[in-house]
Design an enzyme around this catalytic site. Structure first.
Site, PDB file in Angstrom:
ATOM      1  N   GLY A 134       6.908   2.545   3.022  1.00  0.00           N
ATOM      2  CA  GLY A 134       7.059   1.324   3.148  1.00  0.00           C
ATOM      3  C   GLY A 134       8.620   1.042   2.368  1.00  0.00           C
ATOM      4  N   ASP A 162       3.412  -5.625   1.079  1.00  0.00           N
ATOM      5  CA  ASP A 162       2.110  -5.946   0.673  1.00  0.00           C
ATOM      6  C   ASP A 162       1.702  -4.728  -0.107  1.00  0.00           C
ATOM      7  OD1 ASP A 162      -0.331  -7.050   0.140  1.00  0.00           O
ATOM      8  OD2 ASP A 162      -0.929  -6.902   2.574  1.00  0.00           O
ATOM      9  N   GLU A 164       2.973   2.615   7.549  1.00  0.00           N
ATOM     10  CA  GLU A 164       1.689   2.822   6.625  1.00  0.00           C
ATOM     11  C   GLU A 164       1.921   4.274   6.285  1.00  0.00           C
ATOM     12  OE1 GLU A 164      -1.003   1.344   5.240  1.00  0.00           O
ATOM     13  OE2 GLU A 164      -1.401   3.461   4.774  1.00  0.00           O
ATOM     14  N   SER A 222      -2.723  -7.579   8.808  1.00  0.00           N
ATOM     15  CA  SER A 222      -1.368  -8.400   9.152  1.00  0.00           C
ATOM     16  C   SER A 222      -0.572  -7.909  10.581  1.00  0.00           C
ATOM     17  CB  SER A 222      -0.398  -8.307   8.086  1.00  0.00           C
ATOM     18  OG  SER A 222      -0.411  -7.183   7.324  1.00  0.00           O
ATOM     19  N   HIS A 275       3.990  -2.295   4.281  1.00  0.00           N
ATOM     20  CA  HIS A 275       2.361  -1.783   3.935  1.00  0.00           C
ATOM     21  C   HIS A 275       1.521  -2.014   4.732  1.00  0.00           C
ATOM     22  CE1 HIS A 275       5.004  -1.126   0.236  1.00  0.00           C
ATOM     23  NE2 HIS A 275       4.229  -0.247  -0.114  1.00  0.00           N
ATOM     24  N   HIS A 325      -2.587 -14.205   4.857  1.00  0.00           N
ATOM     25  CA  HIS A 325      -2.533 -14.324   6.244  1.00  0.00           C
ATOM     26  C   HIS A 325      -2.173 -15.527   6.827  1.00  0.00           C
ATOM     27  CE1 HIS A 325      -4.606 -10.316   6.394  1.00  0.00           C
ATOM     28  NE2 HIS A 325      -3.356  -9.889   6.200  1.00  0.00           N
TER      29      HIS A 325
HETATM   30  C1  SAM Z   1      -3.001  -4.040   0.651  1.00  0.00           C
HETATM   31  S1  SAM Z   1      -3.034  -2.915   2.055  1.00  0.00           S
HETATM   32  C2  SAM Z   1      -2.083  -3.705   3.426  1.00  0.00           C
HETATM   33  C3  SAM Z   1      -2.785  -4.757   4.100  1.00  0.00           C
HETATM   34  C4  SAM Z   1      -1.975  -5.333   5.028  1.00  0.00           C
HETATM   35  N1  SAM Z   1      -0.584  -5.598   4.842  1.00  0.00           N
HETATM   36  C5  SAM Z   1      -2.692  -6.675   5.547  1.00  0.00           C
HETATM   37  O1  SAM Z   1      -2.292  -7.560   5.292  1.00  0.00           O
HETATM   38  O2  SAM Z   1      -3.799  -6.420   6.547  1.00  0.00           O
HETATM   39  C6  SAM Z   1      -1.834  -1.755   1.498  1.00  0.00           C
HETATM   40  C7  SAM Z   1      -1.493  -0.665   2.436  1.00  0.00           C
HETATM   41  O3  SAM Z   1      -0.280   0.221   1.931  1.00  0.00           O
HETATM   42  C8  SAM Z   1      -0.520   1.404   1.863  1.00  0.00           C
HETATM   43  N2  SAM Z   1       0.357   2.207   1.068  1.00  0.00           N
HETATM   44  C9  SAM Z   1       0.119   2.673  -0.037  1.00  0.00           C
HETATM   45  N3  SAM Z   1       1.589   3.086  -0.453  1.00  0.00           N
HETATM   46  C10 SAM Z   1       2.449   2.880   0.647  1.00  0.00           C
HETATM   47  C11 SAM Z   1       3.906   3.107   0.601  1.00  0.00           C
HETATM   48  N4  SAM Z   1       4.310   3.771  -0.123  1.00  0.00           N
HETATM   49  N5  SAM Z   1       4.228   3.006   1.604  1.00  0.00           N
HETATM   50  C12 SAM Z   1       3.524   2.451   2.739  1.00  0.00           C
HETATM   51  N6  SAM Z   1       2.409   2.087   2.828  1.00  0.00           N
HETATM   52  C13 SAM Z   1       1.628   2.365   1.750  1.00  0.00           C
HETATM   53  C14 SAM Z   1      -2.393   1.691   1.627  1.00  0.00           C
HETATM   54  O4  SAM Z   1      -2.719   2.786   2.219  1.00  0.00           O
HETATM   55  C15 SAM Z   1      -2.716   0.491   2.220  1.00  0.00           C
HETATM   56  O5  SAM Z   1      -3.310   0.538   3.564  1.00  0.00           O
END
Ligand code: SAM
Length: 280
Positions: free
Chosen positions: A145, A165, A119, A101, A41, A18
């Site tokens: 994503g 991410d 998400e 993020s 994500h 971040h």
């Molecule tokens: C590492 S976290 C994201 C953190 C966020 N980017 C942050 O920095 O605050 C990953 C997220 O991706 C979601 N996720 C998993 N597979 C996904 C997909 N194929 N497409 C979108 N989101 C997905 C999960 O539910 C989770 O909330």
């Protein structure tokens, strides 16, 4: 989909990711022209760091919790101040809430900018919508994503940033990520892309970086921060590849990363790295 970011929100890897995300957004927002932020994500948007899940891991305490009480040298504080503000680390809620993020980007971007946040987990997508609130600049979508990366790149504005991410739950996440980045870059060669990865399986990390080079991507900056020597056990290091980074990012990272590494170091092997995987 077992991964829940609430267990990890505000940990050392979030602070690393971040702080650099904020530097990129601040740079892009220097020009008046509108820009688009795509978070593939996005997560739940806002995390209660006093919740049982977060307390169980205690990861926040070794990341954002340390930065709240830190006294960086002036030059580093200036570089970190957009992140500190966007993450609310100087606010009354600093010890209770940590924004992810999408909320940090929402706070850093301007009235003319647009945000697309994706998400896949239904409950987290609902929380994301609530965390964002009513904001005409933002589309928060319950969708995959990687599909979004294909559908929304290039954006009509032709300026902006994509953050990828993933949770790295699936064994094929690295090849999936490199294929997705190469495909998106082929469609939008001037876009800025940031992709986060864990430093656990170091041969897989090496293969990921090599595949980006093999696919012919240009201007790829690689930033890494380990809080102790990486292993297959609990996360001890992570990295970001930044395609088409702002030209100041390398120098800024060289100022920020030594400070964050010393602050969050857990043991032997704490280290940071800034390397170009591919030049112009
Ligand atoms: C590492 S976290 C994201 C953190 C966020 N980017 C942050 O920095 O605050 C990953 C997220 O991706 C979601 N996720 C998993 N597979 C996904 C997909 N194929 N497409 C979108 N989101 C997905 C999960 O539910 C989770 O909330």
């Amino acid at each position: 989909m077992n991964y829940r970011h609430v267990y990890h929100a505000g940990n050392f890897a979030d602070v690393f990711k971040h702080a650099l995300l904020a530097r990129v957004l601040v740079y892009l927002a220097r020009k008046d022209a509108l820009l688009r932020y795509l978070d593939t994500h996005a997560g739940a948007g806002m995390y209660r760091v006093t919740a049982d899940e977060a307390r169980r891991t205690g990861e926040w305490r070794g990341g954002a919790g340390l930065l709240i009480d830190a006294a960086p040298p002036d030059a580093v504080r200036d570089l970190l101040s957009p992140y500190i503000k966007a993450a609310g680390l100087a606010s009354a809620d600093a010890r209770a809430l940590y924004p992810g993020s999408p909320v940090q980007a929402q706070r850093l971007l301007r009235a003319q900018d647009r945000l697309v946040l994706c998400e896949l987990h239904e409950a987290d997508a609902k929380s994301l919508g609530k965390a964002i609130g009513r904001d005409r600049r933002v589309k928060a979508l319950n969708m995959d994503g990687y599909m979004a990366l294909n559908a929304f790149v290039p954006p009509p504005e032709r300026r902006g940033l994509v953050l990828v991410d993933p949770p790295f739950e699936e064994p094929d996440e690295f090849p999936r990520l490199s294929t997705a980045l190469a495909g998106a870059w082929a469609k939008w060669r001037t876009g800025t892309f940031m992709a986060w990865y864990p430093r656990k399986d170091l041969p897989a990390v090496g293969a990921f970086k090599a595949s980006l080079v093999r696919d012919g991507l240009r201007r790829v900056l690689c930033l890494e921060l380990d809080v102790e020597a990486p292993s297959e056990g609990p996360l001890a290091g992570s990295g970001l590849v930044v395609i088409n980074p702002p030209h100041v990012l390398e120098e800024e990272a060289r100022a920020i990363l030594p400070f964050l590494t010393a602050l969050m170091a857990r043991g032997r092997g704490a280290a940071w790295r800034v390397d170009w995987l591919a030049g112009e």
